[in-house]
Design an enzyme around this catalytic site. Structure first.
Site, PDB file in Angstrom:
ATOM      1  N   THR A  14       0.792  -1.234   0.000  1.00  0.00           N
ATOM      2  CA  THR A  14       0.000   0.000   0.000  1.00  0.00           C
ATOM      3  C   THR A  14       0.820   1.278   0.000  1.00  0.00           C
ATOM      4  O   THR A  14       0.280   2.364  -0.234  1.00  0.00           O
ATOM      5  CB  THR A  14      -0.932   0.059   1.228  1.00  0.00           C
ATOM      6  N   ARG A  15       2.083   1.174   0.330  1.00  0.00           N
ATOM      7  CA  ARG A  15       2.866   2.423   0.386  1.00  0.00           C
ATOM      8  C   ARG A  15       4.355   2.110   0.218  1.00  0.00           C
ATOM      9  O   ARG A  15       4.747   0.933   0.130  1.00  0.00           O
ATOM     10  CB  ARG A  15       2.620   3.139   1.709  1.00  0.00           C
ATOM     11  N   ASN A  90       7.840  -8.302   0.667  1.00  0.00           N
ATOM     12  CA  ASN A  90       8.233  -6.915   0.968  1.00  0.00           C
ATOM     13  C   ASN A  90       7.763  -6.451   2.346  1.00  0.00           C
ATOM     14  O   ASN A  90       8.376  -5.568   2.932  1.00  0.00           O
ATOM     15  CB  ASN A  90       7.647  -6.001  -0.118  1.00  0.00           C
ATOM     16  N   TYR A 155      15.422  -6.163  14.104  1.00  0.00           N
ATOM     17  CA  TYR A 155      15.268  -5.920  12.666  1.00  0.00           C
ATOM     18  C   TYR A 155      16.461  -6.506  11.884  1.00  0.00           C
ATOM     19  O   TYR A 155      16.284  -7.173  10.865  1.00  0.00           O
ATOM     20  CB  TYR A 155      15.149  -4.414  12.443  1.00  0.00           C
ATOM     21  N   CYS A 156      17.674  -6.269  12.390  1.00  0.00           N
ATOM     22  CA  CYS A 156      18.869  -6.799  11.710  1.00  0.00           C
ATOM     23  C   CYS A 156      18.812  -8.324  11.647  1.00  0.00           C
ATOM     24  O   CYS A 156      19.128  -8.926  10.612  1.00  0.00           O
ATOM     25  CB  CYS A 156      20.147  -6.394  12.450  1.00  0.00           C
ATOM     26  N   ALA A 157      18.407  -8.944  12.772  1.00  0.00           N
ATOM     27  CA  ALA A 157      18.333 -10.418  12.804  1.00  0.00           C
ATOM     28  C   ALA A 157      17.295 -10.909  11.806  1.00  0.00           C
ATOM     29  O   ALA A 157      17.516 -11.897  11.089  1.00  0.00           O
ATOM     30  CB  ALA A 157      17.995 -10.895  14.212  1.00  0.00           C
ATOM     31  N   SER A 158      16.158 -10.206  11.723  1.00  0.00           N
ATOM     32  CA  SER A 158      15.117 -10.644  10.786  1.00  0.00           C
ATOM     33  C   SER A 158      15.603 -10.516   9.338  1.00  0.00           C
ATOM     34  O   SER A 158      15.338 -11.389   8.502  1.00  0.00           O
ATOM     35  CB  SER A 158      13.827  -9.831  10.979  1.00  0.00           C
ATOM     36  N   LYS A 159      16.328  -9.441   9.045  1.00  0.00           N
ATOM     37  CA  LYS A 159      16.770  -9.208   7.667  1.00  0.00           C
ATOM     38  C   LYS A 159      17.958 -10.096   7.298  1.00  0.00           C
ATOM     39  O   LYS A 159      18.111 -10.502   6.136  1.00  0.00           O
ATOM     40  CB  LYS A 159      17.115  -7.725   7.474  1.00  0.00           C
ATOM     41  N   ILE A 188      16.307   4.254   2.175  1.00  0.00           N
ATOM     42  CA  ILE A 188      15.368   4.621   1.115  1.00  0.00           C
ATOM     43  C   ILE A 188      14.334   5.602   1.676  1.00  0.00           C
ATOM     44  O   ILE A 188      13.863   5.431   2.813  1.00  0.00           O
ATOM     45  CB  ILE A 188      14.636   3.351   0.581  1.00  0.00           C
TER      46      ILE A 188
HETATM   47  P1  NAD Z   1       6.546   0.966   4.925  1.00  0.00           P
HETATM   48  O1  NAD Z   1       6.430   0.941   6.401  1.00  0.00           O
HETATM   49  O2  NAD Z   1       6.400   2.266   4.203  1.00  0.00           O
HETATM   50  O3  NAD Z   1       5.543  -0.100   4.270  1.00  0.00           O
HETATM   51  C1  NAD Z   1       5.441  -1.394   4.774  1.00  0.00           C
HETATM   52  C2  NAD Z   1       4.269  -2.091   4.148  1.00  0.00           C
HETATM   53  O4  NAD Z   1       4.141  -3.382   4.752  1.00  0.00           O
HETATM   54  C3  NAD Z   1       2.932  -1.382   4.385  1.00  0.00           C
HETATM   55  O5  NAD Z   1       2.166  -1.479   3.192  1.00  0.00           O
HETATM   56  C4  NAD Z   1       2.275  -2.218   5.496  1.00  0.00           C
HETATM   57  O6  NAD Z   1       0.855  -2.193   5.437  1.00  0.00           O
HETATM   58  C5  NAD Z   1       2.803  -3.579   5.146  1.00  0.00           C
HETATM   59  N1  NAD Z   1       2.789  -4.554   6.231  1.00  0.00           N
HETATM   60  C6  NAD Z   1       3.319  -4.427   7.467  1.00  0.00           C
HETATM   61  N2  NAD Z   1       3.092  -5.546   8.164  1.00  0.00           N
HETATM   62  C7  NAD Z   1       2.427  -6.401   7.343  1.00  0.00           C
HETATM   63  C8  NAD Z   1       1.929  -7.708   7.466  1.00  0.00           C
HETATM   64  N3  NAD Z   1       2.035  -8.396   8.604  1.00  0.00           N
HETATM   65  N4  NAD Z   1       1.304  -8.282   6.404  1.00  0.00           N
HETATM   66  C9  NAD Z   1       1.157  -7.608   5.237  1.00  0.00           C
HETATM   67  N5  NAD Z   1       1.607  -6.356   5.062  1.00  0.00           N
HETATM   68  C10 NAD Z   1       2.228  -5.769   6.105  1.00  0.00           C
HETATM   69  O7  NAD Z   1       7.950   0.299   4.607  1.00  0.00           O
HETATM   70  P2  NAD Z   1       8.992   0.516   3.414  1.00  0.00           P
HETATM   71  O8  NAD Z   1       9.996   1.515   3.841  1.00  0.00           O
HETATM   72  O9  NAD Z   1       8.281   0.689   2.128  1.00  0.00           O
HETATM   73  O10 NAD Z   1       9.736  -0.890   3.455  1.00  0.00           O
HETATM   74  C11 NAD Z   1       9.345  -1.999   2.657  1.00  0.00           C
HETATM   75  C12 NAD Z   1      10.337  -3.119   2.899  1.00  0.00           C
HETATM   76  O11 NAD Z   1      11.654  -2.672   2.603  1.00  0.00           O
HETATM   77  C13 NAD Z   1      10.363  -3.586   4.361  1.00  0.00           C
HETATM   78  O12 NAD Z   1      10.554  -4.993   4.395  1.00  0.00           O
HETATM   79  C14 NAD Z   1      11.570  -2.882   4.914  1.00  0.00           C
HETATM   80  O13 NAD Z   1      12.103  -3.573   6.012  1.00  0.00           O
HETATM   81  C15 NAD Z   1      12.491  -2.891   3.720  1.00  0.00           C
HETATM   82  N6  NAD Z   1      13.529  -1.867   3.767  1.00  0.00           N
HETATM   83  C16 NAD Z   1      13.220  -0.542   3.819  1.00  0.00           C
HETATM   84  C17 NAD Z   1      14.259   0.389   3.858  1.00  0.00           C
HETATM   85  C18 NAD Z   1      13.991   1.860   3.899  1.00  0.00           C
HETATM   86  O14 NAD Z   1      14.952   2.625   4.018  1.00  0.00           O
HETATM   87  N7  NAD Z   1      12.743   2.311   3.795  1.00  0.00           N
HETATM   88  C19 NAD Z   1      15.584  -0.038   3.860  1.00  0.00           C
HETATM   89  C20 NAD Z   1      15.858  -1.390   3.814  1.00  0.00           C
HETATM   90  C21 NAD Z   1      14.820  -2.299   3.757  1.00  0.00           C
END
Ligand code: NAD
EC number: 1.1.1.100
Length: 247
Positions: A14-15, A90, A155-159, A188
């Site tokens: 969604t985002r 994601n 978070y680090c452990a999960s990733k 990001i």
């Molecule tokens: P965000 O918080 O903007 O979006 C996360 C999305 O996941 C949302 O749509 C939310 O509704 C959904 N979500 C959360 N829990 C959920 C669940 N249990 N089931 C289904 N949907 C669920 O996050 P983002 O920044 O767009 O990050 C997306 C991915 O990229 C994540 O896995 C995040 O860890 C990873 N990531 C992000 C960054 C960054 O700098 N933003 C860096 C490295 C990795």
């Protein structure tokens, strides 16, 4: 199988990064299914944007880490209904805290959604892809899963766990035409990072040789590449998209 619609499933669409991936894949002609856990109006908006661009997307209210709900979803919406060509794990959350102060719920929720959720979806998708004898899986990890980050042990452990899952799944599924790769984004620009205090952002920026944050589009483009024919011989890899970031 060939008459079924070519479909990609993106968790958390969604985002932020997930939304960019949904829009990119829809633009490439996939029917895109995505999951979300709250704010259905955002899901509707994503579908409307995709439709306005001539694509097709459907949002599903589904906790991607709920084993039973995910199994039901695959049984009712995916199996024999669509050709599942791509899964993008994601969905992810952060619940930061120093190790000495971390509560059990903080640890468990992050592992449950980020790592267990990816496994649950991967297992269900693989069942279908094994029968198809083809498929692509992309797990969204993080630079901190490779390098660690103080205050984010959960978070680090999960990733980092996602990277292990990626490599194990690539070994198990490769002989049946399924590739499994991870993308490790750096810092990001999304809702997840916009709440960081300015001094923390500045510290991160000092460690990014390209001198700026990355865009969700850059991650979506990498997903599209790993899903493409050009990437057919790539599996078990971690693609860092981080502006050269080091921690
Ligand atoms: P965000 O918080 O903007 O979006 C996360 C999305 O996941 C949302 O749509 C939310 O509704 C959904 N979500 C959360 N829990 C959920 C669940 N249990 N089931 C289904 N949907 C669920 O996050 P983002 O920044 O767009 O990050 C997306 C991915 O990229 C994540 O896995 C995040 O860890 C990873 N990531 C992000 C960054 C960054 O700098 N933003 C860096 C490295 C990795």
């Amino acid at each position: 199988m060939s008459e079924l619609v070519r479909t990609a499933l993106v968790t958390g669409g969604t985002r932020g990064i997930g939304k960019a991936i949904v829009k990119k894949l829809a633009g490439l002609g996939y029917q895109v299914y995505f999951t979300y856990v709250s704010r259905p109006e955002l899901a509707e908006a994503v579908c409307a944007e995709v439709m306005a661009d001539g694509g097709a997307a459907r949002g599903f209210l589904l906790d991607a880490s709920d084993w039973d709900a995910v199994a039901d979803f695959f049984a009712t919406e995916i199996k024999d209904k669509v050709s599942l060509e791509l899964l993008v794990n994601n969905a992810g959350i952060t619940k930061d805290g120093l190790i000495m102060r971390m509560k059990r719920e903080q640890w468990e929720q992050v592992i449950q959604i980020n790592l267990t959720g990816a496994f649950v979806c991967l297992q269900q998708a693989a069942k279908i892809m094994l029968k198809q004898r083809k498929g692509r899986i992309v797990n969204i990890s993080s630079v901190v899963g490779q390098m660690g980050n103080a205050g984010q042990a959960n978070y680090c452990a999960s990733k980092a766990g996602l990277i292990g899952l990626t490599k194990a799944a690539a070994l198990e599924l490769g002989s049946r035409g399924i590739t499994v790769n991870a993308i490790a984004p750096g810092f990001i620009e999304t809702d997840m990072t916009e709440t960081l205090p300015q001094d923390v952002r500045d510290k991160y920026l000092e460690r990014i040789p390209l001198g700026r944050l990355g865009s969700a589009q850059a991650i979506a483009d990498a997903v599209a590449y790993l899903a493409s024919d050009q990437a057919e011989y790539i599996t078990g890899q971690v693609l860092g998209i981080n502006g050269g970031m080091y921690l």
